[in-house]
Design a protein around this motif. Structure first.
Motif, PDB file in Angstrom:
ATOM      1  N   GLN A 138       0.829  -1.199   0.000  1.00 11.03           N
ATOM      2  CA  GLN A 138       0.000   0.000   0.000  1.00 11.03           C
ATOM      3  C   GLN A 138       0.868   1.257   0.000  1.00 11.03           C
ATOM      4  O   GLN A 138       0.571   2.234  -0.701  1.00 11.03           O
ATOM      5  N   ALA A 173       0.712   4.160  -2.787  1.00 17.16           N
ATOM      6  CA  ALA A 173       0.407   5.557  -2.467  1.00 17.16           C
ATOM      7  C   ALA A 173       1.536   6.476  -2.902  1.00 17.16           C
ATOM      8  O   ALA A 173       1.311   7.524  -3.552  1.00 17.16           O
ATOM      9  N   VAL A 193      -6.388  11.888  -0.628  1.00 13.26           N
ATOM     10  CA  VAL A 193      -6.929  10.526  -0.738  1.00 13.26           C
ATOM     11  C   VAL A 193      -5.814   9.496  -0.588  1.00 13.26           C
ATOM     12  O   VAL A 193      -5.950   8.490   0.137  1.00 13.26           O
ATOM     13  N   CYS A 220      -5.550   6.656   2.398  1.00 11.72           N
ATOM     14  CA  CYS A 220      -5.475   5.202   2.187  1.00 11.72           C
ATOM     15  C   CYS A 220      -4.229   4.614   2.848  1.00 11.72           C
ATOM     16  O   CYS A 220      -4.276   3.515   3.421  1.00 11.72           O
ATOM     17  N   ILE A 261      -4.923   4.259   6.565  1.00  8.37           N
ATOM     18  CA  ILE A 261      -5.732   3.064   6.886  1.00  8.37           C
ATOM     19  C   ILE A 261      -4.846   1.824   6.941  1.00  8.37           C
ATOM     20  O   ILE A 261      -4.912   1.026   7.878  1.00  8.37           O
ATOM     21  N   GLY A 276      -7.933   7.720   8.705  1.00  4.56           N
ATOM     22  CA  GLY A 276      -7.644   7.377   7.316  1.00  4.56           C
ATOM     23  C   GLY A 276      -8.900   7.409   6.466  1.00  4.56           C
ATOM     24  O   GLY A 276      -8.895   7.938   5.344  1.00  4.56           O
ATOM     25  N   THR A 321      -9.659  10.138   3.476  1.00  2.00           N
ATOM     26  CA  THR A 321      -9.923   9.658   2.111  1.00  2.00           C
ATOM     27  C   THR A 321     -11.246  10.196   1.576  1.00  2.00           C
ATOM     28  O   THR A 321     -11.308  10.807   0.487  1.00  2.00           O
ATOM     29  N   TYR A 322     -12.317  10.012   2.337  1.00  2.00           N
ATOM     30  CA  TYR A 322     -13.626  10.338   1.791  1.00  2.00           C
ATOM     31  C   TYR A 322     -14.017  11.789   2.002  1.00  2.00           C
ATOM     32  O   TYR A 322     -14.874  12.305   1.286  1.00  2.00           O
ATOM     33  N   SER A 370     -16.009   2.308  -5.202  1.00  2.00           N
ATOM     34  CA  SER A 370     -15.188   2.076  -4.004  1.00  2.00           C
ATOM     35  C   SER A 370     -16.074   1.919  -2.768  1.00  2.00           C
ATOM     36  O   SER A 370     -15.780   1.098  -1.889  1.00  2.00           O
ATOM     37  N   SER A 374      -7.796  -0.278   1.711  1.00  2.00           N
ATOM     38  CA  SER A 374      -6.927   0.831   1.303  1.00  2.00           C
ATOM     39  C   SER A 374      -6.403   0.637  -0.112  1.00  2.00           C
ATOM     40  O   SER A 374      -6.439   1.564  -0.934  1.00  2.00           O
ATOM     41  N   THR A 410      -9.312   0.922  -2.749  1.00  2.00           N
ATOM     42  CA  THR A 410      -9.742   2.322  -2.941  1.00  2.00           C
ATOM     43  C   THR A 410      -8.701   3.092  -3.735  1.00  2.00           C
ATOM     44  O   THR A 410      -9.032   3.883  -4.644  1.00  2.00           O
ATOM     45  N   THR A 411      -7.436   2.865  -3.418  1.00  2.00           N
ATOM     46  CA  THR A 411      -6.357   3.556  -4.140  1.00  2.00           C
ATOM     47  C   THR A 411      -6.400   3.222  -5.624  1.00  2.00           C
ATOM     48  O   THR A 411      -6.305   4.117  -6.485  1.00  2.00           O
TER      49      THR A 411
END
Length: 962
Positions: A642, A646, A673, A677, A680, A729, A733-734, A857, A894, A897-898
């Motif tokens: 992750q 990122a 974002v 992620c 998280i 996290g 993100t959201y 997502s 995570s 979503t990424t």
């Protein structure tokens, strides 16, 4: 012992000739039980009623407690007694001349036995070699003297040079080239195979008097030689036993202060010698060889002394069953200590002990019947060892049956004579006569007296009479006048005084008298007598509060402790090792006493004695259910993936920040974002931090104290770090996606009304700050009011001690549901709001909006949670499964979503770049076509056009264009 074996073997050959060996073996096999039983008789002379020479040889072999020389001497004395007309012989000898012939032949056995040699490596100085040679030489020379041999046996010591192969061969040639020796004893087992080969190569086994070979130590090669009949015997000193026995008895001393008494004679408890011969080679199995070499590993250890995996299966001690049957009923406090010691021994050895005490019975006969039944029951159930008290002859048949079932049996406390007669493994207890003997010397050492009595309140008990007999012997050796055993009452102080005063003499002086009490029942009466006559000396068997008081006031020299704790404890390790290694002490009696107590013990020692030297229970292994290291490594790998994703996408946006796709995608929000992620996924890291118990535990009871574990605050911090990282996290993100969608939504709504507006990114940054602040406030309240704390719960305990055997650690909070629910509800609000905004901006171009992928997502997260949360609940009790499931959920949330947010941008950027390159190529192509068309038109015009006044053609586009 080696010399005796050689002598007996030589005697068989010289007396009966090689041609009679088969006859000898046949008679042995036919009458073994009867002959051995006869050989145990007082005189042993009934063997010779039929003047069978082969019976003579079998007598020597099977009677283990007599040497050849002793047997010959007994024959001579018996013959002389009967030859002189003594008609009081126990068994009349019907044919004295035949006996005389046997004695004469036996006396001349050694005319051809002239040379013996003892061989050790040159340069190895060892006192053990000196002692072995001394015993070997002494026994052989004494044999030649005592049997009137015409020649004295010559015993030499040869030190063999083993520094090279040539020097060894030269030395062996010097010794054996002419086969001059009738017996060869090897002092070190490492030489035995080479010497065996040398004897055979020189044909020493084929001469008229074959050379007999024996060796100290054992090995596979030596056992093979014995089985092949090229070697007579090997002497095993049981080095494994020499290792374990000191540890057991040292630990016993450290925990109780008790020490076994030294055996009579040289005071040594013997681990050998044991002679392995061809006759007994069937017991030398391949399995026993392997396990001996690998030191009999105990599970869970499965390695030999060299650290390599053992070929010997490890012994599971919990499967070993030791039984015990004694006459000590539940109301007899003496046996409380014996019973407690046996239980402690079983815990120390980790074996299964079956030792139940009997309740008081209506009569002793009933007790003995129940003891017999219990003995038979245990042996028929297949116990690996049994310790008993033979307190009555009616128990002997049951013990014999155990022997027939190949159960190793030893006696404790009572029954030493029966135990010895039955050939049991050991007797553990105080040898009464020896105790009385040593008591006499101890009294004489501590005080001066010239006359002595033995006071016996229970004259019908044989053991007390044995104590007086030993005391009498000591007085005789010390030159002290022994006035005999005085029978005294055990419950009448006045009568006791009268009897003792009469024994001393009315009005006589009491100075110079010494009195030994063989039972403590009359100590109070003796102390009353001491008030009237202060000059006599006294001591008593056993230890009681009355004896301790007398010691404190100087009214008694000592008390004798037979140490019942040792009687209960020692059988357990001895029988356990006998069952697993087939090794045991060569001393018959393991003496628990006498131990002389000359002063009263301290209050602490009294407490320990009354509590049977209670030992802290052995702490069983506790499984802390820690997460497997490999799984933690896998979790770190997930986080690393992750982090790489990122950082990679952030780098990609920085590199292509001026492109339309990246610029129109509002990279500031997308950066948040990516960070969200990564936050998280970073929650995986504190999940791997684990700890022990919250409070320090007592080293003995394992109960929690009020002392906080000094490292527990680190684990508490890790517990709270998980919700902080997950929740912040999610919000990062959201909230960034919500702010981005809000900006797009505002632009769209104004465009629908044809309103030109400028919507800056800064306008919607507060949305991120507000949502993040709300989440931080919730987490702070959780942290302050009811934070997650590390707690360890015991989920398994030892059935015997109650100690924990398995525990599991968790992060818990009193109000976990309330605070976790609040945070989850707020995250849910953010997700739903993002979903709504995604729907409203679903028609925007991908360069501006990711509404489809944001919606994807959110649905992806919901699917993960619907599947993962139930599994997480099920795996709650399994730390490995719980860690793996939660790590996977965090990683997939995570990472997924990424990819859903950034991967479409990367793909779109590549598509737009490809389209741009294609458009550029098309433009360039069209421009080239136009140039080509213009050139062609100009040429045609020149060819058919008009000229101006200067004579030049007037060039004009036919279409009127320029």
């Amino acid at each position: 012992k080696a010399a005796e074996y050689f002598l007996q073997k030589f005697a068989a050959s010289a007396s009966f000739g090689e041609e009679n060996h088969q006859e000898l073996d046949d008679e042995k096999s036919q009458g073994e039980a009867e002959a051995c039983e006869i050989s145990g008789s007082a005189s042993g002379t009934t063997l010779f009623n039929n003047t069978s020479s082969s019976q003579f040889q079998f007598m020597v072999d099977c009677k283990q407690n007599i040497t050849l020389i002793e047997f010959i001497e007994s024959l001579q004395s018996e013959f002389l007694r009967n030859d002189h007309g003594n008609n009081n012989a126990t068994t009349a000898i019907e044919n004295p001349p035949a006996i005389k012939s046997v004695i004469q032949r036996t006396s001349n056995l050694y005319e051809n036995y002239t040379n013996a040699v003892f061989i050790t490596p040159l340069g190895e100085e060892n006192t053990a070699y000196d002692q072995r040679f001394e015993g070997y030489q002494r026994q052989l020379i004494e044999a030649s003297n005592n049997t009137n041999s015409l020649s004295i046996i010559n015993v030499e010591w040869y030190k063999l040079d083993i520094s090279s192969k040539e020097s060894m061969e030269h030395g062996l040639s010097d010794i054996f080239s002419k086969c001059p020796h009738q017996s060869v004893l090897v002092g070190s087992g490492k030489l035995a195979p080479e010497i065996d080969n040398a004897l055979r190569s020189y044909g020493c086994h084929l001469v008229d008097t074959p050379t007999m070979l024996g060796t100290f130590d054992t090995s596979s090669a030596i056992f093979d030689a014995i089985a092949a009949n090229t070697m007579e015997f090997a002497i095993d000193q049981h080095n494994h036993m020499q290792g374990w026995a000191p540890v057991h008895f040292a630990a016993l001393y450290v925990s109780t202060g008790l020490v076994v008494s030294s055996p009579p004679g040289d005071g040594v408890y013997l681990s050998g010698p044991e002679l392995f011969t061809q006759r007994g080679s069937s017991s030398i199995t391949d399995s026993l060889r392997i396990c001996t070499n690998d030191a009999f590993p105990i599970c869970p250890n499965r390695k030999g002394p060299d650290g390599l995996p053992s070929k010997c299966p490890c012994t599971e001690r919990k499967k070993i069953v030791i039984g015990g049957v004694t006459h000590g009923i539940t109301t007899d406090v003496f046996w409380d200590t014996v019973y407690a010691a046996a239980e402690q021994g079983a815990k120390d050895m980790n074996i299964d002990l079956r030792f139940d005490r009997f309740e008081p019975q209506s009569s002793q006969k009933v007790l003995y019947r129940k003891m017999s039944a219990k003995i038979l029951s245990l042996c028929q159930d297949g116990v690996d060892g049994l310790f008993v008290t033979i307190s009555d002859p009616t128990l002997i048949d049951a013990v014999k049956r155990c022997k027939e079932l190949d159960v190793e049996v030893l006696t404790i406390n009572a029954g030493i004579a029966a135990s010895k007669e039955l050939g049991l493994l050991h007797h553990i207890g105080m040898v009464e006569e020896n105790a009385g003997y040593l008591s006499g010397f101890k009294m004489a050492d501590m005080a001066t007296f010239t006359k002595a009595f033995c006071l016996n309140p229970f004259p019908d008990l044989p053991v007390l009479g044995e104590r007086c007999t030993g005391f009498e012997t000591a007085m005789g050796e010390l030159g002290i006048e022994y006035l005999g055993q005085v029978d005294v009452p055990d419950d009448n102080i006045r009568l006791f005084r009268t009897i003792v005063e009469e024994a001393v003499g009315a009005g006589g002086s009491w100075e110079g008298y010494g009195m030994l009490l063989v039972a403590p029942a009359v100590v109070p009466a003796l102390m009353e007598l001491k008030k009237l006559h202060t000059d006599f000396q006294s001591a008593s068997f056993d230890t009681t509060p009355a004896i301790y008081e007398a010691l404190a006031h100087g009214d008694m020299l000592f008390g004798i402790d037979q140490q019942p704790y040792i009687q209960g404890y020692a059988p357990i390790p001895i029988l356990t090792h006998a069952a697993t290694t087939k090794q045991h002490f060569f001393n018959f009696a393991i003496e628990s006493g006498p131990s002389f107590v000359t002063s009263p013990p301290s209050s602490d020692m009294v407490a320990c004695q009354s509590g049977a030297f209670a030992v802290c229970p052995k702490q069983p292994f506790e499984s802390y259910s820690y997460v497997n290291t490999a799984l933690i490594g896998l979790g770190i790998f997930f986080f690393s993936l992750q982090a790489a994703a990122a950082v990679g996408f952030l780098g990609w946006m920085a590199k292509f920040r001026k492109t339309t796709v990246v610029n129109w995608s509002q990279p500031e929000f997308l950066s948040v974002v990516a960070i969200g992620c990564l936050t998280i996924a970073s929650a995986i890291l504190p999940l791997s931090i684990q700890g022990g118990y919250r409070y320090e535990r007592d080293a003995i009871t394992l109960e929690e104290t009020d002392v906080l574990n000094e490292d527990i605050h680190k684990v508490d911090a890790a517990c709270m770090a998980v919700p902080w990282l997950i929740c912040t996290g999610f919000v990062l993100t959201y909230s960034a996606l919500v702010a981005k969608l809000r900006r797009i939504d505002e632009i769209m709504r104004n465009a629908e009304h044809f309103i030109r507006v400028t919507v800056t990114k800064r306008k919607y940054l507060p949305i991120i700050a507000v949502l993040l602040s709300i989440m931080v406030a919730l987490l702070l309240a959780w942290q302050l009011v009811s934070p997650l704390r590390w707690e360890r719960e015991v989920i398994g305990t030892d059935v015997y001690t109650g100690y924990p055997t398995e525990s599991i650690g968790r992060c818990t909070s009193e109000h976990f549901a309330a605070f976790a629910g609040s945070c989850a509800a707020f995250v849910g609000f953010c997700l739903i709001y993002a979903l709504v905004l995604s729907y409203r901006t679903r028609h925007m171009a991908m360069e501006w909006s990711e509404s489809k992928f944001i919606a994807a997502s959110v649905l992806y997260l919901l699917q993960l949670l619907l599947l993962g949360v139930p599994i997480l609940v099920i795996a709650r009790e399994n730390t490995n499964a719980y860690y793996m499931v939660l790590s996977l959920i965090l990683f997939l949330m995570s990472f997924g979503t990424t990819l859903l947010i950034f991967a479409p941008k990367v793909i779109l950027k590549e598509i737009r770049e490809s389209q741009r390159r294609e458009n550029v190529a098309n433009v360039i192509g069209r421009q080239g076509d136009q140039r080509s068309s213009i050139g062609t038109t100009a040429t045609n015009t020149l060819r058919k056009g008009s000229y101006d006044s200067s004579g030049q053609k007037d060039v004009k586009n036919e279409s009127g264009g320029e």
